[in-house]
Design an enzyme around this catalytic site. Structure first.
Site, PDB file in Angstrom:
ATOM      1  CB  SER A 146      -0.906   0.145   1.338  1.00 50.58           C
ATOM      2  OG  SER A 146      -1.416   1.409   1.415  1.00 50.58           O
ATOM      3  CE1 TYR A 202      -4.294  -2.260   4.717  1.00 51.35           C
ATOM      4  CE2 TYR A 202      -3.339  -0.238   4.000  1.00 51.35           C
ATOM      5  CZ  TYR A 202      -3.870  -1.306   3.711  1.00 51.35           C
ATOM      6  OH  TYR A 202      -4.066  -1.668   2.414  1.00 51.35           O
TER       7      TYR A 202
END
Length: 263
Positions: free
Chosen positions: A142, A155
């Site tokens: 990501s 995350y």
């Protein structure tokens, strides 16, 4: 005269294959001739893939947090389907919360899937690929791994761990003909993205906020003016596992429309 699909005859293992980016990766790999061992925790998406692609997709349930289950599946696949030439780590979860409210459970669960899962799968396939002196591993990470995001500490940290792990693995196995790269998407139209808009009744407005950015949360917008489609990420994955990328390893390819300004 066409040379045919560039991944014909190759076996690919894809985690998190049942929906979103994983589903798009499976479709793109099949389109290029690969046979895909599609894995996920949820059976519904796997059944749909098998129904759509027939024998080109072999569906198998898999919990990537279970190291023994991963090793068993890879060993079985190599015995019954042939050598795994490609592995794509897509399985991931997002537990959004400010750090001061983040629970130990959510932190541990996020790392269990996003970091430990990548380790389990990559270790299992890489030791076999290295023995054959060929193979490619791609981890879908990501852009949050490279730029701070409010409410996404677990995350972002887990994805940063996955990126550096994949680069270190790539360094270790490069001399044995195995390439390891990461693809780092920005906002992509998936169920995970929609979950971030759960409080919004106007999806069009939610999309606009992402594209335009949000000064209050110190979030830049998307210069290209659109949210990614899962197929955009899948195309990048297919490139990196193909022979066109034969001299690329330990690379982190951002596919985020310029959202991070490559900070």
């Amino acid at each position: 005269m066409s040379a045919g699909p560039e991944l014909a005859g190759r076996l690919a293992l894809v985690t998190g294959a049942g929906r979103g980016i994983g589903e798009a990766v499976v479709a793109a790999l099949v389109e290029q001739g690969a046979r895909v061992l599609a894995t996920d925790l949820a059976p519904d998406g796997l059944a749909a893939l098998a129904g759509k692609f027939g024998e080109q997709v072999v569906p198998r349930p898999l919990d990537v947090t279970d190291a023994a289950a991963v090793e068993t599946l890879v060993a079985e696949a190599e015995h019954t389907l042939g050598p795994v030439d490609i592995a794509v780590n897509v399985a991931g979860i997002l537990r959004s919360s400010d750090v001061v409210d983040l629970t130990d459970e959510d932190w541990a669960a996020t790392f269990a899937v996003n970091a430990n899962g990548v380790f389990h799968v990559s270790r299992s396939v890489a030791r076999r690929m290295a023995g054959r002196a060929r193979g490619s591993v791609v981890t879908v990470a990501s852009n949050a791994a490279g730029i701070p995001r409010a409410g996404m500490a677990a995350y972002a940290a887990s994805k940063a761990a996955a990126v550096m792990f994949t680069k270190c693995l790539g360094l270790e196995v490069a001399a044995r003909g195995v390439r390891c790269n990461t693809v780092s998407p920005g906002s992509t139209l998936t169920d995970m993205q929609r979950a971030l808009w759960s409080g919004s009744t106007d999806q069009e407005a939610a999309v606009r906020r992402v594209v335009e950015g949000d000064l209050a949360s110190h979030r830049t917008g998307i210069p290209l003016g659109r949210i990614a489609d899962p197929a955009d990420i899948a195309d990048a994955v297919v490139f990196l596992v193909s022979d066109r990328a034969r001299h690329i390893t330990m690379h982190d390819l951002y596919v985020d429309g310029g959202a991070t300004l490559r900070a």
